[in-house]
Design an enzyme around this catalytic site. Sequence first.
Site, PDB file in Angstrom:
ATOM      1  N   ASN A 222     139.622 -60.446  -4.938  1.00 38.89           N
ATOM      2  CA  ASN A 222     139.882 -59.053  -4.558  1.00 38.89           C
ATOM      3  C   ASN A 222     140.489 -58.441  -5.815  1.00 38.89           C
ATOM      4  OD1 ASN A 222     138.973 -59.325  -1.927  1.00 38.89           O
ATOM      5  ND2 ASN A 222     140.988 -59.912  -1.149  1.00 38.89           N
ATOM      6  N   GLU A 303     134.533 -57.380   2.579  1.00 37.21           N
ATOM      7  CA  GLU A 303     135.914 -57.046   2.914  1.00 37.21           C
ATOM      8  C   GLU A 303     136.442 -55.881   2.073  1.00 37.21           C
ATOM      9  OE1 GLU A 303     137.949 -60.871   2.666  1.00 37.21           O
ATOM     10  OE2 GLU A 303     137.433 -61.265   4.748  1.00 37.21           O
ATOM     11  N   ARG A 347     128.403 -63.399  12.645  1.00 38.99           N
ATOM     12  CA  ARG A 347     128.888 -63.517  11.262  1.00 38.99           C
ATOM     13  C   ARG A 347     128.364 -64.791  10.588  1.00 38.99           C
ATOM     14  NH1 ARG A 347     135.302 -63.590   9.622  1.00 38.99           N
ATOM     15  NH2 ARG A 347     135.053 -64.622   7.627  1.00 38.99           N
ATOM     16  N   ASP A 376     134.572 -69.354   7.469  1.00 42.87           N
ATOM     17  CA  ASP A 376     135.669 -69.127   6.537  1.00 42.87           C
ATOM     18  C   ASP A 376     136.685 -70.264   6.516  1.00 42.87           C
ATOM     19  OD1 ASP A 376     137.217 -67.874   4.716  1.00 42.87           O
ATOM     20  OD2 ASP A 376     137.961 -66.297   6.029  1.00 42.87           O
ATOM     21  N   GLU A 404     145.106 -72.020   3.997  1.00 41.74           N
ATOM     22  CA  GLU A 404     145.165 -70.792   4.795  1.00 41.74           C
ATOM     23  C   GLU A 404     145.027 -71.088   6.292  1.00 41.74           C
ATOM     24  OE1 GLU A 404     142.195 -67.899   3.677  1.00 41.74           O
ATOM     25  OE2 GLU A 404     142.784 -66.490   5.249  1.00 41.74           O
ATOM     26  N   HIS A 532     138.345 -70.215  14.219  1.00 39.12           N
ATOM     27  CA  HIS A 532     138.831 -68.854  13.997  1.00 39.12           C
ATOM     28  C   HIS A 532     139.652 -68.323  15.187  1.00 39.12           C
ATOM     29  CE1 HIS A 532     138.826 -64.800  12.314  1.00 39.12           C
ATOM     30  NE2 HIS A 532     138.209 -65.259  11.253  1.00 39.12           N
ATOM     31  N   TRP A 554     136.430 -59.867  13.532  1.00 37.41           N
ATOM     32  CA  TRP A 554     137.732 -60.300  13.024  1.00 37.41           C
ATOM     33  C   TRP A 554     138.561 -60.936  14.143  1.00 37.41           C
ATOM     34  CZ3 TRP A 554     139.010 -55.187   9.922  1.00 37.41           C
ATOM     35  CH2 TRP A 554     138.348 -55.236   8.690  1.00 37.41           C
TER      36      TRP A 554
HETATM   37  O1  GCW Z   1     139.481 -66.378   3.946  1.00 37.36           O
HETATM   38  C1  GCW Z   1     139.411 -65.020   3.673  1.00 37.36           C
HETATM   39  C2  GCW Z   1     140.800 -64.645   3.341  1.00 37.36           C
HETATM   40  C3  GCW Z   1     140.911 -63.482   2.403  1.00 37.36           C
HETATM   41  C4  GCW Z   1     140.038 -63.770   1.186  1.00 37.36           C
HETATM   42  C5  GCW Z   1     138.602 -63.926   1.662  1.00 37.36           C
HETATM   43  C6  GCW Z   1     137.644 -64.272   0.548  1.00 37.36           C
HETATM   44  C7  GCW Z   1     140.361 -63.181  -1.104  1.00 37.36           C
HETATM   45  O2  GCW Z   1     141.521 -64.398   4.529  1.00 37.36           O
HETATM   46  O3  GCW Z   1     142.260 -63.348   2.045  1.00 37.36           O
HETATM   47  O4  GCW Z   1     140.144 -62.772   0.207  1.00 37.36           O
HETATM   48  O5  GCW Z   1     138.522 -64.966   2.591  1.00 37.36           O
HETATM   49  O6  GCW Z   1     137.301 -65.446   0.432  1.00 37.36           O
HETATM   50  O7  GCW Z   1     137.235 -63.401  -0.197  1.00 37.36           O
END
Ligand code: GCW
Length: 713
Positions: A222, A303, A347, A376, A404, A532, A554
Amino acid sequence: MKKWTLFLIVIAITIHSQAENGYDLWLRYKKVENPTILATYTKSVTNIIATSTSETIRVSTKELKTGFNGLLNKPIAVSTIIQNGSIIIGQFSSISSLIKQPINIPANDEGYSISTVVVNGKSCTVITGKNDIGVLYGCFQFLRLLQTNQSISALHIQSSPKLKLRLLNHWDNLNRHVERGYAGIALWDWHKLPDYIDQRYIDYARANASIGINGVTVTNVNANAQVLTKPYLEKLKALADVFRPYGIKIFLTARFSAPMELDKFKTADPLNEDVRTWWKNKTEEVYSMIPDFGGYLVKANSEGQPGPQNYNRTHADGANMLADAVASHHGIVIWRAFVYSQDSDDRFKQAYDEFKPLDGQFKNNVLVQVKNGPIDFQPREPFSPLFGAMKKTPLVMEFQITQEYLGQATHLVYEAPLFKETFNAETYANGKSNTVAQVIDGEAFNNELTGMSGVTNIGNDINWTGHLFGQANWYAYGRLAWDLDLSSEQIADEWIRQTFTNESAFIKITKNIMMNSREMLVNYMTPLGLHHIMGNGHHYGPAPWSNTLARPDWNPVYYHKADNNGVGFNRTSTGTNALAQYSKEVAAQYLDSNTCDENYLLWFHHVSWNHPMKSGRNLWNEMCYRYYTAVDQMKEVEKQWAGLEKYIDQERFQHVKMLLGTQRKEAIWWRNACLLYFQTFSKQPIPSTYEQPDRTLEYYKSLRFPFAPGNGG
Ligand code: GCW
């Protein structure tokens, strides 16, 4: 009185010398405890002969000196005289005249060989490679042999990395907040750079080189365009200069709209000539300061990040523009496939839907970086279908080392089994046996460029990773990037010996704790394919009930779809048909809810609460069983650790002990909150043989954590 004072001082010194805060990672180089082994090592290591004075050979020599000084408890001199026990280091071309005999060298440019040879009647060890960096890697391997008490008397080792790009991705912002970071703030002290070089940068580079990491992006995907401005490039140059002797290249995260933000452009359209020229010039500027700059890593149209789709261009158009800009310097572009939008019905399917049609359209210095699973970084995901599908585009495996979704930095979770599970999965690409590992290492589709990225768990905490055992994940990630075939057990074994002790009783129990830890976490958080269902935003703790976020994809309820009929996401042909993205052999493994591997059941099926499971229990009771068994295992882990006190220093023992207490409490929290919530649909009791939750669902729902770490910018 005097006697007592002396006694106390001696005690204080002893305790102090034993205490360790974890800063030294796996490079502790403590004196070899076993006297017999120490005696043989002392004979085999008498002096160091370095055949060049390059920066990399200089740091290699320095590392050996530090290592031997600690491990053998005596200084080892650098000299030119060949004697029994000489450690001769240097590129093959420079040592050959000295050792006057053929030696097997590794095929790969970054590989090394370590051999015991007799030179002028003296028994020596030769550490060499085609290039200096191989020599450094070989030195670290040699020190690893000593630290893990292996024999060094008749060595014939050759090793080369299986992947070309072995990268760490820092999600570090310029204000030093680390997105999804749980170990303090970012290492990079931008304000004091470029003039002030923190010793940490050097120790970070040493640690990375010791496991073969050869590239890092130091800023968040980001991205902030500021990092491309002159003052920041000067700071980056200072870091690159520190990393260079250790074989580590800097990569930059590129914000797609940078020309607009930095130079008031009206557009960032990748087909616009002025925009293309801007990137070309900017890239020239970067290379003029950092001649070995690696290239760009880009998160686009994901995002909220800007990207080529803002101008109705494709990801390939965007990537190729940057690829052209770096090409003359042999730079590369790594374009992330982590994209999803609420327009899709699932997704899971999005990355494949967007990237599969672009296969074949990327320039040959572009790699696409794909997260291990389709959603994710969940505790368990099936592998991303892109791994079997992109036949003309090299893919970089993206793993998340930072936890995370794995208990952040308070849970002991050894991730190597997760990484290996992904690697070992069969893609059946090209209609034949081809594992994800074979896709990543270039074998399946004949890719020249190969790579792996790990989102780091590193911060400025004294022990680098928050939880001491987080170090094992950094270590395992690097070791696997070097050699995908290493086993989780072997890596754990090495890590424990170097980090703690070679005492077998300690190793056995600790390895066992590590090896079971990921499966235990899956079962107390997201058993049977749940995914998730964590807290909003900060992702801390359970919140399967959550349904208030702006976008459906989300919200946890989108992923588990629990109702009175059952639970799980139907991704078969009667549902979103995501399974069709896999080869038919893979899809066949999951298609039928009666034969589907139960670890993935709720990833692919919405099944009734009474669905019969292989254990003979119904789904609801199996879910209870998994949650409860995992918490019991967690309690057992705590007990086992308590028995290890005598083997290690108090400081690290207590650190782990306290965190295991937190982990136990949080495992119970996950279990109770999830079962009480799902029970509102299953309408079945938690079997009375289990201790019943002592809080209500309302209580769990009411918990708020506004300052949970790692969230936001
Ligand atoms: O897992 C999600 C995270 C975001 C992250 C995104 C990504 C950097 O919650 O914080 O952003 O993935 O991988 O781009």
